[in-house]
Scaffold this motif. Structure first.
Motif, mmCIF file in Angstrom:
data_model
loop_
_atom_site.group_PDB
_atom_site.id
_atom_site.type_symbol
_atom_site.label_atom_id
_atom_site.label_comp_id
_atom_site.label_asym_id
_atom_site.label_seq_id
_atom_site.Cartn_x
_atom_site.Cartn_y
_atom_site.Cartn_z
ATOM 1 N N ALA A 186 1.039 -1.247 0.070
ATOM 2 C CA ALA A 186 -0.105 0.064 -0.169
ATOM 3 C C ALA A 186 0.760 1.142 0.053
ATOM 4 O O ALA A 186 0.549 2.330 -0.546
ATOM 5 N N SER A 187 1.801 1.041 0.875
ATOM 6 C CA SER A 187 2.898 2.609 0.960
ATOM 7 C C SER A 187 3.411 2.598 -0.635
ATOM 8 O O SER A 187 3.622 3.898 -1.189
ATOM 9 N N SER A 189 2.331 1.803 -3.418
ATOM 10 C CA SER A 189 1.503 2.350 -4.418
ATOM 11 C C SER A 189 1.248 3.843 -4.418
ATOM 12 O O SER A 189 1.052 4.553 -5.258
ATOM 13 N N VAL A 190 1.187 4.209 -3.089
ATOM 14 C CA VAL A 190 1.193 5.801 -2.855
ATOM 15 C C VAL A 190 2.474 6.611 -3.385
ATOM 16 O O VAL A 190 2.300 7.475 -4.091
ATOM 17 N N VAL A 191 3.419 6.016 -3.225
ATOM 18 C CA VAL A 191 4.844 6.667 -3.880
ATOM 19 C C VAL A 191 4.742 6.645 -5.225
ATOM 20 O O VAL A 191 5.040 7.610 -5.816
ATOM 21 N N LEU A 192 4.503 5.519 -5.839
ATOM 22 C CA LEU A 192 4.330 5.359 -7.409
ATOM 23 C C LEU A 192 3.346 6.278 -7.850
ATOM 24 O O LEU A 192 3.607 6.896 -8.858
ATOM 25 N N ALA A 193 2.080 6.387 -7.301
ATOM 26 C CA ALA A 193 1.108 7.475 -7.749
ATOM 27 C C ALA A 193 1.665 8.742 -7.684
ATOM 28 O O ALA A 193 1.474 9.808 -8.701
ATOM 29 N N LYS A 194 2.298 8.982 -6.545
ATOM 30 C CA LYS A 194 2.821 10.477 -6.415
ATOM 31 C C LYS A 194 3.864 10.740 -7.525
ATOM 32 O O LYS A 194 3.773 11.988 -8.356
ATOM 33 N N ILE A 195 4.834 9.816 -7.830
ATOM 34 C CA ILE A 195 5.763 10.297 -8.801
ATOM 35 C C ILE A 195 4.993 10.033 -10.419
ATOM 36 O O ILE A 195 5.409 10.900 -11.351
ATOM 37 N N HIS A 196 4.004 9.293 -10.743
ATOM 38 C CA HIS A 196 3.413 9.275 -11.776
ATOM 39 C C HIS A 196 2.632 10.635 -11.888
ATOM 40 O O HIS A 196 2.579 11.020 -13.137
ATOM 41 N N ILE A 197 1.786 10.919 -11.050
ATOM 42 C CA ILE A 197 1.250 12.443 -11.226
ATOM 43 C C ILE A 197 1.756 13.328 -11.426
ATOM 44 O O ILE A 197 1.696 14.394 -12.292
ATOM 45 N N GLN A 198 3.195 13.457 -10.721
ATOM 46 C CA GLN A 198 4.028 14.591 -10.927
ATOM 47 C C GLN A 198 4.830 14.859 -12.346
ATOM 48 O O GLN A 198 4.941 15.844 -12.814
ATOM 49 N N GLY A 218 -3.119 -4.631 -0.855
ATOM 50 C CA GLY A 218 -2.370 -4.510 0.229
ATOM 51 C C GLY A 218 -2.835 -3.936 1.514
ATOM 52 O O GLY A 218 -2.555 -4.682 2.606
ATOM 53 N N ALA A 219 -3.875 -3.012 1.432
ATOM 54 C CA ALA A 219 -4.635 -2.520 2.632
ATOM 55 C C ALA A 219 -5.241 -3.700 3.279
ATOM 56 O O ALA A 219 -5.507 -3.562 4.388
ATOM 57 N N ILE A 220 -6.066 -4.250 2.389
ATOM 58 C CA ILE A 220 -6.882 -5.408 2.738
ATOM 59 C C ILE A 220 -6.348 -6.529 3.481
ATOM 60 O O ILE A 220 -6.633 -7.052 4.689
ATOM 61 N N THR A 221 -5.169 -6.855 2.963
ATOM 62 C CA THR A 221 -4.111 -7.696 3.541
ATOM 63 C C THR A 221 -3.634 -7.414 4.803
ATOM 64 O O THR A 221 -3.543 -8.308 5.801
ATOM 65 N N CYS A 222 -3.326 -6.219 4.878
ATOM 66 C CA CYS A 222 -2.826 -5.426 6.154
ATOM 67 C C CYS A 222 -3.784 -5.639 7.254
ATOM 68 O O CYS A 222 -3.560 -6.260 8.297
ATOM 69 N N THR A 223 -4.915 -5.128 7.162
ATOM 70 C CA THR A 223 -5.878 -4.935 8.107
ATOM 71 C C THR A 223 -6.503 -6.623 8.588
ATOM 72 O O THR A 223 -6.600 -6.737 9.567
ATOM 73 N N GLY A 224 -6.600 -7.306 7.525
ATOM 74 C CA GLY A 224 -7.190 -8.575 7.699
ATOM 75 C C GLY A 224 -6.191 -9.369 8.487
ATOM 76 O O GLY A 224 -6.543 -10.379 9.573
ATOM 77 N N SER A 225 -4.791 -9.399 8.206
ATOM 78 C CA SER A 225 -3.780 -10.087 8.898
ATOM 79 C C SER A 225 -3.724 -9.466 10.318
ATOM 80 O O SER A 225 -3.449 -10.144 11.560
ATOM 81 N N PRO A 267 -7.509 12.147 -10.225
ATOM 82 C CA PRO A 267 -6.262 11.292 -9.761
ATOM 83 C C PRO A 267 -5.538 12.217 -8.680
ATOM 84 O O PRO A 267 -5.186 13.356 -9.070
ATOM 85 N N SER A 268 -5.340 11.887 -7.597
ATOM 86 C CA SER A 268 -4.635 12.627 -6.552
ATOM 87 C C SER A 268 -4.023 11.681 -5.423
ATOM 88 O O SER A 268 -4.578 10.602 -5.253
ATOM 89 N N ILE A 269 -3.108 12.251 -4.673
ATOM 90 C CA ILE A 269 -2.626 11.457 -3.623
ATOM 91 C C ILE A 269 -3.913 11.312 -2.569
ATOM 92 O O ILE A 269 -3.943 10.287 -1.912
ATOM 93 N N VAL A 270 -4.579 12.077 -2.367
ATOM 94 C CA VAL A 270 -5.541 12.435 -1.351
ATOM 95 C C VAL A 270 -6.546 11.557 -1.890
ATOM 96 O O VAL A 270 -6.966 10.641 -0.786
ATOM 97 N N SER A 271 -7.264 11.269 -2.937
ATOM 98 C CA SER A 271 -8.009 10.394 -3.429
ATOM 99 C C SER A 271 -7.678 8.810 -3.300
ATOM 100 O O SER A 271 -8.442 8.079 -2.826
ATOM 101 N N LEU A 272 -6.077 8.687 -3.422
ATOM 102 C CA LEU A 272 -5.883 7.422 -3.459
ATOM 103 C C LEU A 272 -5.825 6.824 -1.911
ATOM 104 O O LEU A 272 -6.113 5.752 -1.532
ATOM 105 N N ILE A 273 -5.296 7.756 -1.189
ATOM 106 C CA ILE A 273 -5.148 7.619 0.435
ATOM 107 C C ILE A 273 -6.581 7.086 0.960
ATOM 108 O O ILE A 273 -6.728 6.304 1.771
ATOM 109 N N VAL A 274 -7.467 8.072 0.330
ATOM 110 C CA VAL A 274 -8.983 7.713 1.040
ATOM 111 C C VAL A 274 -9.412 6.331 0.382
ATOM 112 O O VAL A 274 -10.025 5.659 1.344
ATOM 113 N N SER A 275 -9.221 5.990 -0.728
ATOM 114 C CA SER A 275 -9.487 4.687 -1.415
ATOM 115 C C SER A 275 -9.092 3.486 -0.352
ATOM 116 O O SER A 275 -9.660 2.815 -0.231
#
Length: 544
Positions: A186-187, A189-198, A218-225, A267-275
């Motif tokens: 999950a982390s 994906s956030v970094v790659l999205a920031k690089i791609h958007i910029q 990744g987020a589902i796996t993390c919280t489920g685990s 597309p933005s970092i905020v919308s991705l983190i919220v998702s």
């Protein structure tokens, strides 16, 4: 004290096996065996005896050389990290196909992961060296030092955590590691999205889907685990009703789809983190209705989900190592889940709705009578038996009773008794958990019986010795459709001539279901700590 003939027969069959182990055993039988084995060793040539003393040293030196060569290659030739990492990881999987080579699986896997991680350290070393030799005199950015620090910190943390984790907590440790993989995906994906958007003005839809898939899975796996760890530790026991669960599930699913659509449209970092945050609630809801006996299946499925996250990010980053390793984890976890579901007579739908199948029923307030005996009386039953099947469970792992249990098995074999171990597919709450526990006591693979083979031999068995197992021998799984373990294959111990049931108390097992086996006419309860009871039986057996 039993006869010298039993001593001689026991030593001839088993003393060599125990003399190669550095563990100390309290039984006088094994001390006598080591003494006679030392006499046999003295008859060998001095050359063989000399090299036998240096075998551990040669193994340590060889391991150090392998570690050093692999680390040096990936640091100074980072382009070879993918070949070395995949080679060692595939070698680790291949070693699992042989019982003799399985002990080297962890060693090969550690080298493979080291090759995958430390190659990036080699890249930074090359850039750092170039910065000092260049005319411009650029220095390495502080984030590069942070990566070195993170690698060292993660290595030390993993080493300490694994060393301090007991055998009984291995399922929780595995679930926690899966959660860390999901958090990392999950982390990333956030970094790659920031690089791609910029960097890009026009972004293809497929790129958004790859980034979003990696982050959500990744987020589902993390919280489920993490929630699975809390459930296994009995920290969280809440199970909602079907109406409440369906309301929470459809609310979380709708919110996840809405936030994913928001990220694709804007597309933005905020919308991705919220998702990612909203979708992480699905991981909790995935574990919430799972029954206690089905938790090993969920851990295996979470392992597969972590592989999915790696594959999704590997496709986006065009990284072959992430794609291949993620595919291995995804496919192996999926196959293991399928095999476990088949072995436990479960479907995935039944696994994730297990608690809803349990019908509400009044708790029995009248305690049925049981036949309770002491360790001395249990030794008398075992002394006269010709065939014994030992069924260890989670309680045996908690009590660390594997070594006195194996000593008891050796004494029974010296008494012309056929002794086997019955291993349930999920004994100890994890596939292969009990096999590892018994391997610590040098139990031979030939002495371990699978569930079907053990059930075929139980009608001709004189005594079944159950230690720490409850749900895997519960006849309610075959006869009572209202219990949550209904349909799970069990050891049909009620078909044996006598049953010796070692338990601390009459409390139910992990699933919280009472065991009718305790009240049968051929069942004798031996209350107490598993290790202490086995030691009491050993002492009484030696005096018969």
């Amino acid at each position: 004290m039993y006869s010298k003939l039993c001593f001689e027969r026991l030593v001839e069959n088993y003393s060599c096996k125990f003399s190669k182990n550095n563990q100390q055993y309290p039984s006088i039988v094994l001390v006598y065996g080591v003494y006679l084995n030392s006499k046999r060793s003295a008859m060998n040539t001095s050359q063989n005896y000399f090299w036998d003393n240096f075998r551990p040293l040669k193994t340590s030196v060889l391991c150090g050389v392998v570690w050093g060569i692999s680390l040096g290659i990936v640091i100074f030739f980072p382009s070879l990290h993918a070949v070395l990492a995949l080679g060692w990881i595939l070698l680790a999987f291949e070693s699992l196909t042989s019982f003799k080579l399985a002990r080297y699986c962890a060693f090969a896997g550690k080298i493979g992961m080291m090759c995958a991680i430390f190659s990036y350290g080699g890249d930074f070393l090359k850039h750092h060296y170039a910065s000092f030799t260049s005319v411009s005199g650029h220095t390495l950015h502080w984030t590069s030092y942070g990566i070195y620090f993170a690698m060292i910190l993660g290595s030390l943390s993993g080493f300490i955590l694994a060393k301090r984790t007991s055998m009984t907590s291995l399922p929780q440790l595995m679930a926690l590691f899966h959660g860390l993989v999901g958090l990392g995906a999950a982390s990333i994906s956030v970094v790659l999205a920031k690089i791609h958007i910029q960097t890009l003005c026009v972004i293809p839809l497929s790129v958004f889907i790859e980034i979003l898939s990696g982050g959500v899975i990744g987020a589902i796996t993390c919280t489920g685990s993490v929630f699975a760890v809390l459930r296994l530790q009995n920290i969280i026991r809440y199970r909602p009703s079907l109406k409440i669960f369906l309301g929470m599930f459809f609310l979380a699913l709708g919110a996840s789809l809405a936030s994913a659509g928001w990220f694709i449209q804007v597309p933005s970092i905020v919308s991705l983190i919220v998702s990612i945050v909203v979708s992480s609630s699905l991981g909790v809801l995935m574990i919430l209705p799972v029954a206690g006996a089905d938790m090993p299946l969920v851990i295996s499925l979470l392992n597969s989900c972590s592989g999915w996250a790696c594959v999704s990010l590997g496709l986006y980053a065009n990284h072959p190592l992430l794609v291949v390793v993620g595919s291995i984890v995804w496919f192996s976890g999926g196959v293991l889940t399928f095999v476990m579901c088949k072995g436990m007579n479960r479907s995935l739908m039944r696994v994730f709705t297990g608690s809803f199948y349990q019908q509400s029923q009044a708790k029995a307030t009248v305690m049925l009578p049981v036949q309770s005996i002491s360790g001395e009386e249990a030794a008398f039953f075992l002394k006269s038996a010709e065939r014994v099947v030992i069924i260890p469970g989670y309680g045996a792992a908690v009590a660390q009773a594997q070594r006195p249990l194996q000593e008891l098995a050796l004494l029974l074999k010296a008494n012309h008794c056929d002794v086997k171990y019955g291993i349930h597919p999920v004994a100890g709450r994890m596939p292969g958990h009990m096999d590892i526990l018994l391997a610590q006591a040098n139990v031979s693979l030939e002495d371990m019986l699978e569930l079907e083979e053990a059930n075929r031999q139980l009608p001709d068995t004189d005594v079944v010795l159950i230690i720490g197992a409850n749900d895997t021998v519960n006849p309610a799984a075959e006869k009572d459709p209202s219990v949550e373990i209904y349909g799970m294959p069990i050891f049909q111990t009620y078909r044996a001539k006598k049953v010796l049931f070692i338990k601390r108390s009459m409390n139910p097992g992990y699933s919280g279901i009472d065991n009718p086996l305790c009240y049968l006419q051929n069942t004798y309860m031996v209350f107490g700590d598993g290790k202490k009871v086995c030691e009491d039986i050993l002492k009484a057996f030696s005096l018969l």
